[in-house]
Design an enzyme around this catalytic site. Sequence first.
Site, short mmCIF file in Angstrom:
data_model
loop_
_atom_site.label_atom_id
_atom_site.label_comp_id
_atom_site.label_asym_id
_atom_site.label_seq_id
_atom_site.Cartn_x
_atom_site.Cartn_y
_atom_site.Cartn_z
N SER A 1 1.06 -1.06 0.32
CA SER A 1 -0.01 -0.23 -0.02
C SER A 1 0.81 1.16 0.15
O SER A 1 0.40 2.05 0.07
CB SER A 1 -0.66 0.14 1.34
N ASP B 1 -3.16 6.57 11.40
CA ASP B 1 -2.36 5.99 10.50
C ASP B 1 -1.06 6.98 10.09
O ASP B 1 -1.13 7.74 9.93
CB ASP B 1 -2.81 5.96 9.10
N HIS C 1 1.44 5.63 6.43
CA HIS C 1 1.35 5.89 4.59
C HIS C 1 1.28 7.42 4.85
O HIS C 1 1.74 8.88 5.64
CB HIS C 1 -0.69 5.66 4.00
#
Length: 502
Positions: A228, A478, A481
């Site tokens: 990802s 998060d 990312h």
Amino acid sequence: MWSALFSHLREVHKRSGVKEEKLIMKSPPAAGEAGCHKPQATATNKMTVLQSPLGLRTILTSLVAFFIVVSSVSLLFDRGQDAQAQLAVEQHQHQEVLLKQKPASAAVGEQKSVVVDQSSLRSQEAQVQWTSELQDVATDSGDGGFDGEEDCNWSLGRWVYDNASRPLYSGLKCSFIFDEVACDKYGRNDTKYQHWRWQPHGCNLPRFNATKFLEKLRNKRLVFVGDSVNRNQWVSMVCMVEHFIPDGRKMRVYNGSLISFKAFEYNATIDFYWSPLLLESNSDNPIIHRVEYRIIRADRIEKHANVWKDADFIVFNSYLWWRKQRDGMMMKVMYGSFEDGDAKLDEVQMVDGYEIALKKLTEYLGANINKNKTRIFFAGSSPAHSWASNWGGDDNNKCLNETEPIQIEDYRSATTDYGMMDKAKEIFGTLEPKGIHVQILNITQLSEYRKDAHPTIFRRQYVPLTKEQIANPSIYADCTHWCLPGVPDVWNEFLYAYIMHK
């Protein structure tokens, strides 16, 4: 248009023999007669409209004429739009020729652009602004060139706040951005993270030029292969180029683990292929997988390789899924197959599983890749910022509310495994005697500084975060990312520089 239509109807009406006298109606019936008698029309002795046997034919003829005129006008309008879109392309190509012919002594920073009349396009989002140097305003390399500094180490430098040339695009206007990295869309009001530019020590990165890059990709395919974080970089690249392609000439296509961005004008494709562990594994479904329970098949890569082996440019990454989520975590490695009755399952340390995967990938590349066609890149480790105590913060907040890069030069987090990248360089180096070079994108150090650039709670993962989740950043923020626009744009500037200049 409408006056011409009415003139035509009047002419048809005259040819039918119907005269244009006034119609005289009798008075309506008295109140007591309502519903018993219908009002009847009477006319002067010259009036024959209601009795004309040609009345129905006149109406039908008029309707046919109306639809013919409307269809003709619509066809002309569509052709006019297509012609203006084609004109935009031709103007852009002509402008590129003029720019190439510009004398070398032209002033640094001089900009020329062709702006298409937006009123003729199908929608406001289809605006075509062919500006060859729109994104290149505030960097130091005047013509987007390489500066001849072939020995420059781009990975060593500092972040410079640049409110003039950054960001390279608008995340709110990128029609292909993913919600999990669209931070400003999901409530992040502080956008300072979008305005930092990476400045290498003693040299300059070539300026990213979207139209030149798309021209380089003409009739070619660039594919990102990995997890990802690599998809994060793919989305960044798509946003960096898609603004320069009109609507109707670009498309995103989903096909299982493969997502394709197609630029029809250039017959160019920029793909992302989900393969988080590089080898075949129980995590190959991009939606249904468990990070904590992973099994790789040590001798199986062909299913994945058949998707990417014929690409012109391949960008691999694999790091996130090899990190331990807890103490004692191991990687399960399967040899053989249940079908052949020789299946064997081992458990190894995560770093040993990483080495198994890279060696199998290298073996496949050495035996199957077309070294005269395909250029190969491997993206370095992307650091996470989940432990705020590393820079003096509160671990309960992780990287939430961080608004500045880390200012400590050569800062390295204790949780980033630099040894894994050393191992990757060593393994890929075994391909050099075969004439195959794997270029490492050394993105780790520059990314280490950017504790401020993660989505945290400003994102959507399938569904928006609940109020309870937002209030619990230690679990739901998060810090792995990256918000877009942001840090992955610099990774792609590295990639651009290698593809275009090295």
